[in-house]
Design a protein around this motif. Structure first.
Motif, mmCIF file in Angstrom:
data_model
loop_
_atom_site.group_PDB
_atom_site.id
_atom_site.type_symbol
_atom_site.label_atom_id
_atom_site.label_comp_id
_atom_site.label_asym_id
_atom_site.label_seq_id
_atom_site.Cartn_x
_atom_site.Cartn_y
_atom_site.Cartn_z
ATOM 1 N N LYS A 172 -1.288 -3.811 16.713
ATOM 2 C CA LYS A 172 -0.281 -3.847 15.667
ATOM 3 C C LYS A 172 -0.270 -2.531 14.892
ATOM 4 O O LYS A 172 -1.301 -1.844 14.814
ATOM 5 C CB LYS A 172 -0.563 -5.013 14.704
ATOM 6 N N PRO A 173 0.865 -2.157 14.323
ATOM 7 C CA PRO A 173 0.920 -0.916 13.530
ATOM 8 C C PRO A 173 0.039 -1.018 12.298
ATOM 9 O O PRO A 173 -0.214 -2.111 11.779
ATOM 10 C CB PRO A 173 2.401 -0.797 13.165
ATOM 11 N N VAL A 174 -0.409 0.136 11.822
ATOM 12 C CA VAL A 174 -1.346 0.133 10.691
ATOM 13 C C VAL A 174 -0.633 0.042 9.349
ATOM 14 O O VAL A 174 -1.193 -0.436 8.375
ATOM 15 C CB VAL A 174 -2.250 1.381 10.714
ATOM 16 N N ALA B 252 -5.217 10.177 -1.331
ATOM 17 C CA ALA B 252 -5.859 9.235 -2.247
ATOM 18 C C ALA B 252 -5.048 7.965 -2.477
ATOM 19 O O ALA B 252 -5.603 6.958 -2.930
ATOM 20 C CB ALA B 252 -6.112 9.919 -3.588
ATOM 21 N N HIS B 253 -3.782 7.973 -2.141
ATOM 22 C CA HIS B 253 -2.920 6.830 -2.449
ATOM 23 C C HIS B 253 -3.394 5.576 -1.696
ATOM 24 O O HIS B 253 -3.592 5.609 -0.486
ATOM 25 C CB HIS B 253 -1.473 7.139 -2.060
ATOM 26 N N PRO B 254 -3.570 4.473 -2.392
ATOM 27 C CA PRO B 254 -4.045 3.253 -1.712
ATOM 28 C C PRO B 254 -3.056 2.704 -0.690
ATOM 29 O O PRO B 254 -3.438 1.892 0.153
ATOM 30 C CB PRO B 254 -4.253 2.264 -2.859
ATOM 31 N N HIS C 249 -10.937 4.379 0.028
ATOM 32 C CA HIS C 249 -10.167 3.212 0.472
ATOM 33 C C HIS C 249 -10.420 2.887 1.947
ATOM 34 O O HIS C 249 -9.679 2.102 2.534
ATOM 35 C CB HIS C 249 -8.680 3.456 0.244
ATOM 36 N N LEU C 250 -11.452 3.484 2.531
ATOM 37 C CA LEU C 250 -11.818 3.248 3.929
ATOM 38 C C LEU C 250 -10.602 3.408 4.848
ATOM 39 O O LEU C 250 -10.323 2.559 5.702
ATOM 40 C CB LEU C 250 -12.446 1.864 4.099
ATOM 41 N N LYS C 251 -9.895 4.502 4.682
ATOM 42 C CA LYS C 251 -8.717 4.773 5.511
ATOM 43 C C LYS C 251 -9.137 5.210 6.914
ATOM 44 O O LYS C 251 -10.240 5.740 7.124
ATOM 45 C CB LYS C 251 -7.874 5.887 4.884
#
Length: 482
Positions: A141-143, A218-220, A244-246
């Motif tokens: 699925k897309p993130v 940095a944007h959530p 945010h564990l991106k």
């Protein structure tokens, strides 16, 4: 858009003024002239762009995959229609020779085409369950919203390299072009409009790193960050994304070794070595950064590359006959010059070059002479630090084994080159040369269907091909029982 050479931000399908009301000047590195002013975005604009991308994501991700592909095909066709204008734009804002800019445009469309062709190859799996009648489904699925940061050396291709697979996989995107070369991406945004891609799916926010890049990372709301640029910048992005564990995909610097064995076709190797070093004035992450030549053929090889380097025409990037244009800016030129001077201080031999070009057109732009250094050893700084400029360093090796050992003595691990006629050596190289991308008996230039990735300080993840496309999805596991 407020004028022919004044560009606003492209957010939620509309051209809008930046919150700051300010602009950044874009300079032609060949002439020193200001060719455009672009919006100086900031955190407020990033927030608007991410919000637009978040709002557009549900509908875009639910489209049938082939519907998304059709939009990408349409965008590809429009770029091909405007290919000449894109090539001239790239040459003007970045300094790349027009013939190389044409190659970049073709590569950009190839990336979009691959992404469109492979939307139906993001396949899931069905695995036998651990209970009677159970099946385990693994879906892709897309993130969500992708934050994309592009470098200045390939303004159009790097944007398409990220935009194509992101959209194909069902994501929406916010792109930050480099502030020195934003025009190609903004012209691409005009074609996004023309292609009818829904509002908010693609957003372009121009500005510098601290004001746009930092808040984008940095944007959530940005779930995946893909960045092409320097290793120091990549490390900062990785640290910032940790909050945010991106998901992070970083394509960073390189220090590619170019190995010439004693059985190599020297004419072929010399031609490739010069192309891989001086193409785009050496401003390529896969460029030949250190040339290792077997002692038995060293003198002959140096003679061949000397003739070829002397034949390079340095000049106006818009001239079809030009082989090498300027450095992208003054600070980049000064950095290269300092590295050359430091190498000479440490004992390298400056065969020719090693200075800024002057006179006529050269006085207006950021032109550096094609440079050749010999007598370089592995104790010198230039053997380990990325030059990213038109400087070839040549080192003598005692054997093929010695060349591999020296090539691997590097904190980078992106690309490498090997010229040999020996299948045994090629097989050995494939096991022992520790780089993510190796060119055997050819110059540089990755293909859309390949996989462009590096090890160590050259980044994490990778781009292009099926593996690159799959980087833009995540998995969902379903234990299915009736």
């Amino acid at each position: 858009m407020s004028g022919q050479q004044n560009y606003d931000l492209f957010i939620d399908g509309s051209w809008t003024r930046p919150a700051s009301g300010q602009t950044l000047a874009v300079e032609n590195p060949a002439t020193g002239e200001t060719i455009a002013h672009v919006a100086r975005g900031n955190e407020t604009d990033v927030n608007r762009a991410v919000s637009a991308a978040e709002a557009a994501f549900p509908a875009w991700s639910r489209l049938v995959a082939t519907e998304r592909a059709d939009y990408l095909y349409r965008l590809k066709d429009l770029i091909e229609r405007d290919a000449e204008d894109f090539a001239r734009t790239i040459s003007t804002e970045m300094g790349k020779p027009i013939k190389e800019a044409c190659v970049e445009v073709a590569f950009a469309t190839g990336l979009l085409r691959f992404a469109a062709e492979n939307v139906r190859r993001l396949q899931g799996e069905i695995i036998p369950g651990s209970r009677p009648g159970e099946k385990i489904l693994i879906e892709r699925k897309p993130v969500g919203v992708v934050g994309a940061i592009a470098a200045w050396n390939f303004p159009l291709a790097l944007t398409c390299r990220k935009l194509g697979p992101a959209l194909a996989a069902g994501n929406t995107i916010v792109v930050k072009p480099h502030e020195m070369t934003p025009i190609a991406s903004l012209k691409l945004a005009k074609l996004v409009e023309e292609a009818g891609i829904p509002k908010g799916v693609v957003n372009i926010v121009t500005g510098d790193g601290p004001e746009v890049g930092v808040p984008l990372v940095a944007h959530p709301g940005t779930r995946l960050i893909t960045m092409t640029g320097s290793t120091p910048a990549g490390k900062k992005i990785m640290a910032a994304a940790a909050e945010h564990l991106k998901i992070v995909r970083l394509e960073l610097g390189g220090k590619a070794p170019f190995i010439v064995a004693d059985d190599a076709d020297l004419n072929r190797a010399a031609e490739a070595a010069v192309l891989a070093r001086f193409g785009n004035a050496g401003q390529v992450c896969t460029a030949n950064e250190r040339t290792y030549v077997d002692a038995g053929v060293y003198d002959e090889f140096v003679g061949k590359i000397t003739d070829r380097i002397h034949a390079l025409k340095v000049g106006n990037p818009l001239d079809e006959a030009t082989d090498m244009g300027p450095k992208v800016c003054g600070p980049e030129l000064e950095k290269v010059d300092k590295m050359v001077k430091r190498a000479v201080e440490q004992g390298a031999t400056l065969v020719f070059g090693g200075h800024r070009l002057t006179g006529g057109l050269y006085d207006k732009g950021q032109f550096y002479a094609p440079t050749l250094l010999t007598g370089v050893t592995h104790e010198m700084d230039i053997a380990h630090d990325e030059v990213f400029g038109p400087v070839m360093i040549v080192m003598k090796t005692s054997s093929f084994e010695d060349a591999i050992t020296k090539a691997n003595d590097c904190r980078y691990g992106l690309s490498a080159y090997v010229f040999t006629e020996s299948l045994e050596r090629i097989m050995r190289m494939s096991n022992e040369l520790d780089f993510g991308e190796i060119y055997v008996n050819r110059e540089s230039g990755e293909a859309p269907q390949g996989f462009h990735h590096g090890y160590r300080d050259s980044g994490v993840g990778g781009e292009d091909g099926q593996h690159g496309l799959e980087a833009y999805v995540e998995t969902k596991t379903i234990y299915l029982n009736a």
